[in-house]
Design a protein around this motif. Sequence first.
Motif, PDB file in Angstrom:
ATOM      1  N   ALA A  13       0.850  -1.189   0.000  1.00  0.00           N
ATOM      2  CA  ALA A  13       0.000   0.000   0.000  1.00  0.00           C
ATOM      3  C   ALA A  13       0.883   1.235   0.000  1.00  0.00           C
ATOM      4  O   ALA A  13       2.087   1.157   0.236  1.00  0.00           O
ATOM      5  CB  ALA A  13      -0.906   0.010   1.224  1.00  0.00           C
ATOM      6  N   SER A  14       0.294   2.381  -0.278  1.00  0.00           N
ATOM      7  CA  SER A  14       0.976   3.663  -0.184  1.00  0.00           C
ATOM      8  C   SER A  14       0.010   4.680   0.391  1.00  0.00           C
ATOM      9  O   SER A  14      -1.198   4.463   0.409  1.00  0.00           O
ATOM     10  CB  SER A  14       1.496   4.112  -1.556  1.00  0.00           C
ATOM     11  OG  SER A  14       0.416   4.341  -2.445  1.00  0.00           O
ATOM     12  N   GLN A  15       0.516   5.797   0.849  1.00  0.00           N
ATOM     13  CA  GLN A  15      -0.323   6.842   1.425  1.00  0.00           C
ATOM     14  C   GLN A  15      -0.160   8.120   0.614  1.00  0.00           C
ATOM     15  O   GLN A  15       0.938   8.394   0.162  1.00  0.00           O
ATOM     16  CB  GLN A  15       0.079   7.095   2.883  1.00  0.00           C
ATOM     17  CG  GLN A  15      -0.136   5.913   3.801  1.00  0.00           C
ATOM     18  CD  GLN A  15      -1.599   5.537   3.946  1.00  0.00           C
ATOM     19  OE1 GLN A  15      -2.467   6.393   3.918  1.00  0.00           O
ATOM     20  NE2 GLN A  15      -1.882   4.258   4.077  1.00  0.00           N
ATOM     21  N   SER A  18      -3.469   4.416  -2.574  1.00  0.00           N
ATOM     22  CA  SER A  18      -2.786   3.139  -2.747  1.00  0.00           C
ATOM     23  C   SER A  18      -2.569   2.870  -4.236  1.00  0.00           C
ATOM     24  O   SER A  18      -3.169   1.988  -4.831  1.00  0.00           O
ATOM     25  CB  SER A  18      -3.588   2.007  -2.095  1.00  0.00           C
ATOM     26  OG  SER A  18      -2.791   0.843  -2.007  1.00  0.00           O
ATOM     27  N   ILE A  19      -1.669   3.688  -4.827  1.00  0.00           N
ATOM     28  CA  ILE A  19      -1.354   3.564  -6.255  1.00  0.00           C
ATOM     29  C   ILE A  19       0.160   3.482  -6.427  1.00  0.00           C
ATOM     30  O   ILE A  19       0.920   4.037  -5.633  1.00  0.00           O
ATOM     31  CB  ILE A  19      -1.935   4.737  -7.079  1.00  0.00           C
ATOM     32  CG1 ILE A  19      -1.475   6.081  -6.528  1.00  0.00           C
ATOM     33  CG2 ILE A  19      -3.461   4.662  -7.140  1.00  0.00           C
ATOM     34  CD1 ILE A  19      -1.880   7.292  -7.346  1.00  0.00           C
ATOM     35  N   VAL A  20       0.605   2.794  -7.468  1.00  0.00           N
ATOM     36  CA  VAL A  20       2.021   2.563  -7.711  1.00  0.00           C
ATOM     37  C   VAL A  20       2.821   3.868  -7.797  1.00  0.00           C
ATOM     38  O   VAL A  20       3.887   3.975  -7.177  1.00  0.00           O
ATOM     39  CB  VAL A  20       2.233   1.663  -8.956  1.00  0.00           C
ATOM     40  CG1 VAL A  20       3.706   1.583  -9.326  1.00  0.00           C
ATOM     41  CG2 VAL A  20       1.658   0.265  -8.704  1.00  0.00           C
ATOM     42  N   PRO A  21       2.349   4.909  -8.530  1.00  0.00           N
ATOM     43  CA  PRO A  21       3.164   6.130  -8.608  1.00  0.00           C
ATOM     44  C   PRO A  21       3.400   6.808  -7.252  1.00  0.00           C
ATOM     45  O   PRO A  21       4.350   7.573  -7.101  1.00  0.00           O
ATOM     46  CB  PRO A  21       2.361   7.049  -9.528  1.00  0.00           C
ATOM     47  CG  PRO A  21       1.470   6.143 -10.300  1.00  0.00           C
ATOM     48  CD  PRO A  21       1.174   4.990  -9.391  1.00  0.00           C
ATOM     49  N   GLY A  29       4.777  -7.075   8.161  1.00  0.00           N
ATOM     50  CA  GLY A  29       4.937  -8.523   8.137  1.00  0.00           C
ATOM     51  C   GLY A  29       5.388  -9.070   6.793  1.00  0.00           C
ATOM     52  O   GLY A  29       5.587 -10.268   6.656  1.00  0.00           O
ATOM     53  N   TYR A  30       5.547  -8.188   5.818  1.00  0.00           N
ATOM     54  CA  TYR A  30       5.990  -8.596   4.481  1.00  0.00           C
ATOM     55  C   TYR A  30       7.326  -7.943   4.168  1.00  0.00           C
ATOM     56  O   TYR A  30       7.552  -6.778   4.487  1.00  0.00           O
ATOM     57  CB  TYR A  30       4.979  -8.188   3.410  1.00  0.00           C
ATOM     58  CG  TYR A  30       3.689  -8.962   3.470  1.00  0.00           C
ATOM     59  CD1 TYR A  30       3.494 -10.071   2.651  1.00  0.00           C
ATOM     60  CD2 TYR A  30       2.678  -8.611   4.354  1.00  0.00           C
ATOM     61  CE1 TYR A  30       2.315 -10.798   2.712  1.00  0.00           C
ATOM     62  CE2 TYR A  30       1.495  -9.329   4.421  1.00  0.00           C
ATOM     63  CZ  TYR A  30       1.324 -10.418   3.600  1.00  0.00           C
ATOM     64  OH  TYR A  30       0.166 -11.138   3.664  1.00  0.00           O
ATOM     65  N   SER A  31       8.195  -8.680   3.514  1.00  0.00           N
ATOM     66  CA  SER A  31       9.504  -8.192   3.109  1.00  0.00           C
ATOM     67  C   SER A  31       9.544  -8.109   1.587  1.00  0.00           C
ATOM     68  O   SER A  31       8.989  -8.970   0.911  1.00  0.00           O
ATOM     69  CB  SER A  31      10.575  -9.171   3.597  1.00  0.00           C
ATOM     70  OG  SER A  31      11.832  -8.848   3.061  1.00  0.00           O
ATOM     71  N   GLY A  32      10.198  -7.094   1.039  1.00  0.00           N
ATOM     72  CA  GLY A  32      10.352  -6.974  -0.404  1.00  0.00           C
ATOM     73  C   GLY A  32      10.201  -5.546  -0.865  1.00  0.00           C
ATOM     74  O   GLY A  32      10.187  -4.610  -0.057  1.00  0.00           O
ATOM     75  N   VAL A  33      10.091  -5.377  -2.185  1.00  0.00           N
ATOM     76  CA  VAL A  33       9.952  -4.048  -2.785  1.00  0.00           C
ATOM     77  C   VAL A  33       8.928  -4.087  -3.911  1.00  0.00           C
ATOM     78  O   VAL A  33       8.686  -5.124  -4.518  1.00  0.00           O
ATOM     79  CB  VAL A  33      11.295  -3.521  -3.336  1.00  0.00           C
ATOM     80  CG1 VAL A  33      12.309  -3.277  -2.233  1.00  0.00           C
ATOM     81  CG2 VAL A  33      11.867  -4.464  -4.370  1.00  0.00           C
ATOM     82  N   VAL A  34       8.340  -2.926  -4.179  1.00  0.00           N
ATOM     83  CA  VAL A  34       7.446  -2.742  -5.320  1.00  0.00           C
ATOM     84  C   VAL A  34       8.074  -1.661  -6.191  1.00  0.00           C
ATOM     85  O   VAL A  34       8.436  -0.595  -5.692  1.00  0.00           O
ATOM     86  CB  VAL A  34       6.033  -2.301  -4.868  1.00  0.00           C
ATOM     87  CG1 VAL A  34       5.141  -2.058  -6.081  1.00  0.00           C
ATOM     88  CG2 VAL A  34       5.420  -3.345  -3.944  1.00  0.00           C
TER      89      VAL A  34
END
Length: 100
Positions: A13-15, A18-21, A29-34
């Motif tokens: 998600a983002s603030q 909740s959009i990719v740009p 609880g999750y590891s990684g990148v978008v």
Amino acid sequence: SSCAAVACPSNSASQPLSIVPAGCLCNAGYSGVVSAITTSPFYTSSCSAVVCPASSAGVSAPAGCSCNAGYSGAVSSVTSSPFYSSSCAPVPCPANSAGV
């Protein structure tokens, strides 16, 4: 032709939107990148659930971990490495008993 922002992928998600740009981050609880890319689905995501820490058991941190038998405390998911917070600690032996 019109351009439309793509929603953040699962487990991210983002603030305030909740959009990719806007810069999606993996959920607690999750590891990684978008990362945004120019071809469909217009992002890459490596967000994956982290395993429960030592002295606890469960499917994964975001699904819920419980302290093992003989331990007290709690495990919760957080957004920074190691992506969980654990207070699981051994419980002392009761009065008139001893550990092995």
